[in-house]
Scaffold this motif. Structure first.
Motif, PDB file in Angstrom:
ATOM      1  N   THR A 208       0.861  -1.196   0.000  1.00 50.96           N
ATOM      2  CA  THR A 208       0.000   0.000   0.000  1.00 50.96           C
ATOM      3  C   THR A 208       0.895   1.242   0.000  1.00 50.96           C
ATOM      4  O   THR A 208       2.118   1.120   0.116  1.00 50.96           O
ATOM      5  CB  THR A 208      -0.888   0.035   1.246  1.00 50.96           C
ATOM      6  N   VAL A 214      -5.080  -0.701   4.306  1.00 59.66           N
ATOM      7  CA  VAL A 214      -6.073   0.313   3.923  1.00 59.66           C
ATOM      8  C   VAL A 214      -7.480  -0.201   4.250  1.00 59.66           C
ATOM      9  O   VAL A 214      -7.829  -1.329   3.905  1.00 59.66           O
ATOM     10  CB  VAL A 214      -5.964   0.618   2.416  1.00 59.66           C
ATOM     11  N   SER A 281      -6.179  -4.411   1.713  1.00 61.66           N
ATOM     12  CA  SER A 281      -6.971  -3.229   1.358  1.00 61.66           C
ATOM     13  C   SER A 281      -8.434  -3.613   1.131  1.00 61.66           C
ATOM     14  O   SER A 281      -8.722  -4.553   0.390  1.00 61.66           O
ATOM     15  CB  SER A 281      -6.372  -2.622   0.073  1.00 61.66           C
TER      16      SER A 281
END
Ligand SMILES: NC(=O)c1ccc[n+]([C@@H]2O[C@H](COP(=O)([O-])OP(=O)(O)OC[C@H]3O[C@@H](n4cnc5c(N)ncnc54)[C@H](O)[C@@H]3O)[C@@H](O)[C@H]2O)c1
Ligand SMILES: O=c1ccn([C@@H]2O[C@H](COP(=O)(O)OP(=O)(O)O[C@H]3O[C@H](CO)[C@@H](O)[C@H](O)[C@H]3O)[C@@H](O)[C@H]2O)c(=O)[nH]1
Length: 318
Positions: A208, A214, A281
């Motif tokens: 990320t 995330v 994420s």
């Protein structure tokens, strides 16, 4: 409407129940207080202490619908004790649906989760991404989504599953009071409040922008607004599934920065290994919720952190 709110003594259920009452609905809460708090049930709601398997004792044909929040919802616990998740989330919901059928209550809004998707590489995540849960918690919620699809087809149930991404913030004296607390924002705020020396950042080697994971954080009041809309959008014979998130992801470091800015405290952190089962994420597409419910999130990360912080300062130690 006259509504049954399961899990209405918990964090999200208590806040949605508060907003339902403010909107003029009549609310009955069914909660076994296993992770919730009696004083989390809003004033003005009737309260029955009991399990969702006792729903038949509470429901009758005068109810217009059910908002179903009650569940076990800790990913790591679900890996260690999967039977608890199958029993509570799946068998418990089956008993609730049996009670709804018997009482002829034909509308439900269900708390589903981003954990049904697993760790998809697609971003943002739409509802068409094939669900591949990576833990028993996500699998149990996906099983309930499948139950609702078949109940809608077979019995004309009006069903909406709302797949929440990461819920945060507080409202009207109600906020997060989990024990143990596993969620990032309350854990960082506990350090800001001086209750713990340092917070942990789980994983700094994710692919990320800054190496931390995330997530798509959503204000609990925006989430509640979607529930009120879902109640009226629910249509007999149809099971609608909608993601709820802002469409914007924040890394753990970005959340930490927001917490430092809002609280004015340094908030020391320790870098720790990745937490088992955490995807890199998860960011939602909320296009379907916008199209079907006319819903749009309005509050940003700063307002979530600020509301959670003022809740903690006023209520957490009381
Ligand atoms: N917090 C999040 O970010 C998040 C994200 C996605 C989905 N969800 C889902 O939202 C719902 C609410 O989550 P929360 O964070 O408010 O959790 P919470 O633990 O604060 O609330 C759950 C409530 O359900 C009650 N309960 C649990 N098992 C029960 C049973 N068998 N019978 C009756 N009551 C029971 C608990 O006592 C508690 O009051 C859950 O279904 C969870 O899976 C939460
Ligand atoms: O003390 C902490 C707590 C969390 N994290 C990280 O922060 C992120 C968010 O974690 P957390 O707040 O625990 O939420 P999630 O694990 O993403 O899970 C939440 O969000 C999911 C949907 O995205 C829901 O399914 C779950 O029920 C809900 O708990 C993750 O990368 C964690 O590794 C830390 O670094 N330190």
């Amino acid at each position: 409407m006259k509504l049954l709110v399961t899990g209405g003594a918990g964090y999200i259920g208590g806040i949605v129940a508060t907003l339902l009452l403010e909107a003029g609905h009549e609310v009955t809460v069914l909660d076994d207080l296993s992770t919730g708090h009696r004083d989390g049930v809003p004033e003005g709601a009737a309260f029955h202490q009991g399990a969702i398997t006792d729903a038949a004792d509470v429901l009758d044909p005068s109810f217009d619908g059910v908002l179903h929040f009650a569940a076990k919802s800790l990913v790591s616990e679900s890996v260690r004790r999967p039977e608890l998740y199958w029993r509570t989330n799946v068998c418990g919901t089956l008993a609730l649906l049996d009670a709804m059928r018997a009482a002829d209550v034909r509308r439900i809004v269900f708390s589903s989760t981003a954990a049904t998707y697993g760790a998809p590489e697609t971003t943002p995540i739409t509802e068409d991404v094939p669900p591949q849960p990576t833990n028993p918690y996500g699998a149990s919620k996906l099983a309930v989504d499948a139950m609702l699809t078949s109940e809608a087809q077979a019995y004309d149930l009006a069903a909406v599953s709302l797949r929440y991404f990461n819920v945060a913030g507080a409202y009207a004296g109600h906020g997060e009071r989990h024990d143990p607390e596993t969620h990032l924002i309350p854990n960082l705020l506990a350090v800001a409040a001086g209750e713990r020396p340092a917070a942990q950042v789980f994983g700094t080697d994710y692919p990320t922008r800054d190496g931390t994971a995330v997530r798509d954080y959503l204000h609990v009041v925006d989430l509640a607004d979607a529930h009120l809309r879902a109640l009226t959008a629910a249509t007999p014979g149809r099971h609608l599934i909608c993601n709820l998130g802002t469409g914007t992801g924040s890394t753990v470091h970005e959340v930490l920065t927001a917490v430092r800015e809002v609280t004015g405290h340094e908030v020391p952190v320790e870098e720790s290994p990745r937490r088992a089962g955490d995807p890199p994420s998860l960011v939602a597409s909320h296009d379907r919720a916008t199209a079907e419910l006319g819903w749009k999130p309005r509050r940003d990360l700063h307002s979530m952190v600020a509301d959670a912080w003022s809740y903690r300062q006023r209520h957490a130690s009381s």
